[in-house]
Write an enzyme that holds these catalytic residues in place. Sequence first.
Site, PDB file in Angstrom:
ATOM      1  CE  LYS A 187      -3.874   1.919   2.729  1.00  0.00           C
ATOM      2  NZ  LYS A 187      -4.696   1.684   3.946  1.00  0.00           N
ATOM      3  CB  SER A 200      -8.247   0.427   5.832  1.00  0.00           C
ATOM      4  OG  SER A 200      -8.930   1.642   6.018  1.00  0.00           O
ATOM      5  CB  SER A 241      -7.945   3.451   2.978  1.00  0.00           C
ATOM      6  OG  SER A 241      -7.078   2.851   3.932  1.00  0.00           O
TER       7      SER A 241
END
Length: 576
Positions: free
Chosen positions: A143, A248, A224
């Site tokens: 990420k 997330s 996210s």
Amino acid sequence: MLPEAKWNASDKARLGGALRQPSTPPTTKRSTPRLFALLLLVCLILAQIFHVFSSGTSRKVLPDLYEASVLELQAGLDAGVFTSVDLVRAYFARIEEVNIDGPGLRAVIEVSPSALKEAAILDAERKRSGRRSLLHGIPVLLKDNIATSDGMNTTAGSYSLLGSIVPEDAGVVKKLRAAGAIILGKANLSEFSQARSQTLPVGWSGRGGQTTNAYFPRANACGSSSGSGVAASIGLAAITLGSETDGSITCPSAVNNIAGIKPTLGLTSRAGVIPISMHQDTIGPMTRSIADGAIVLSIIAGPDPNDNFTLAQPAVVPDFTQALKKDALKGRRIGVPRRVFMNNSITGNDPSINIAFERALLTLKELGATIVDPADLPSAEEFSNRTYVVTRADMKYQLNEYFQALLENPSGVRSVADLIRFNDDHPELEKPEGFEDQTSLINMNASNGFDAEYFAGRARNHDMGSTRGIDFVLNQFGLDALVSPSAFVTTPAAVVGYPLVTVPLGFHPENVTMIPMGDTVYPAPGMPFGLTFWGTKFTDFELIGFAYAYEQKTQTRLKRRAYPAAIPKTQLGDVM
């Protein structure tokens, strides 16, 4: 036929002596027929090998990268069937097929310029001395809030951090590199992990654009860690990492038909990760199977002197692969916190999720579990009115600290106030039409910091999540864990830093009502949803075992693939 330049040393080694010239010339005419026969045999062998590669039938013996597990890839690498260089090339090609072109999934922000070089070094090391771990030579996508000091950017999806130079690799990246993993690139995310605004579509960042789901065109991928979820779902990397503050990892794992492990707070290091809250942030694997996730967590867990929260974990971090037992649920007591998810306006009102969940409870019983239903949290109704005073104060302090620790940042942004101003000054980059809002950043910047209200908020979180929450109900009913549908029910565990493990549960029907979410829709026909096991702190090992037993029994992931245009066609046989 492959051109000669594509053959490497391992290819030639597999041909054995067929490519060697005889050491001495024939001395009599009688040897000529034997030599001719030998040459003919060699030609037939070579022709067959070239036919296998040119016809594409090699794919039958090479792992399908859509589903390939870490163990399958390691078996092929150890046997010399393919190399880590081959893997990196194949994953790069798969990303190129679907990321911007084709369906435009926008799961990946950038790829590593050094990945091929790292792969070649690790291939040579494997031949020389064997592999370091089960992740040796395995490509990983991170990420884009997880720092790397290898020439790639770490931006949280924001142009305000483009070109910034971090002081060192993040703690989890150090562990991955030490294990021999290859950092393949950075995955897209909700900008600043959805902390810029709660009204912006999840999965959107200024730098990365809108990530979309691979199971239905323009479907939402949740956030996210949206890019990590999509990339894992269709095999754009062997494994991916995400981060979770509240949902997330769990949500994008659920809606992308993969396994996600949100570890206990402090089990994995957050050093070098662009922060939201030191009291809620955690880093974990997002993979196609619980087994792969357990392998990854065994590598990245453990103390880090740069994150003092990790110094409070158990003295010996378990080998999480030892939890992978099909009878893990036998004799266990699992509770159903119905008020948490039935009060949710999305999960609680979705008949397809509810039907699949009731079926899952029957499966858990078949696997030997006792189901306690309901096993409700006394604080269940309070989470919809939770306070954000803790996360706002934490992020203002920690993000300012992160900015100031950068060795360089070309944008000049060194604080949350600078970040807000940068977005206002560069609307063409950060505030396109429909994506202007940054209310959460503004509220964060207005935080009074670590005052009495902040500490009262922390006490309230502990009361809701533990005292009258997860720990209360586990103790009241003598439970080993809780289980629920995955989406939008993560807050009780989030506010106290407790673990969650998610596996595929089912898929929405073709007639599901689609609701617009920015440029995306949720839910959508055929879109996946997940099942999540909850526990108290440092019960990650047990939750992994429960999820594995359920996963192995149901094999839900294998029941549906992504829509055809979203499935990359490149396989190892195309690049070798």
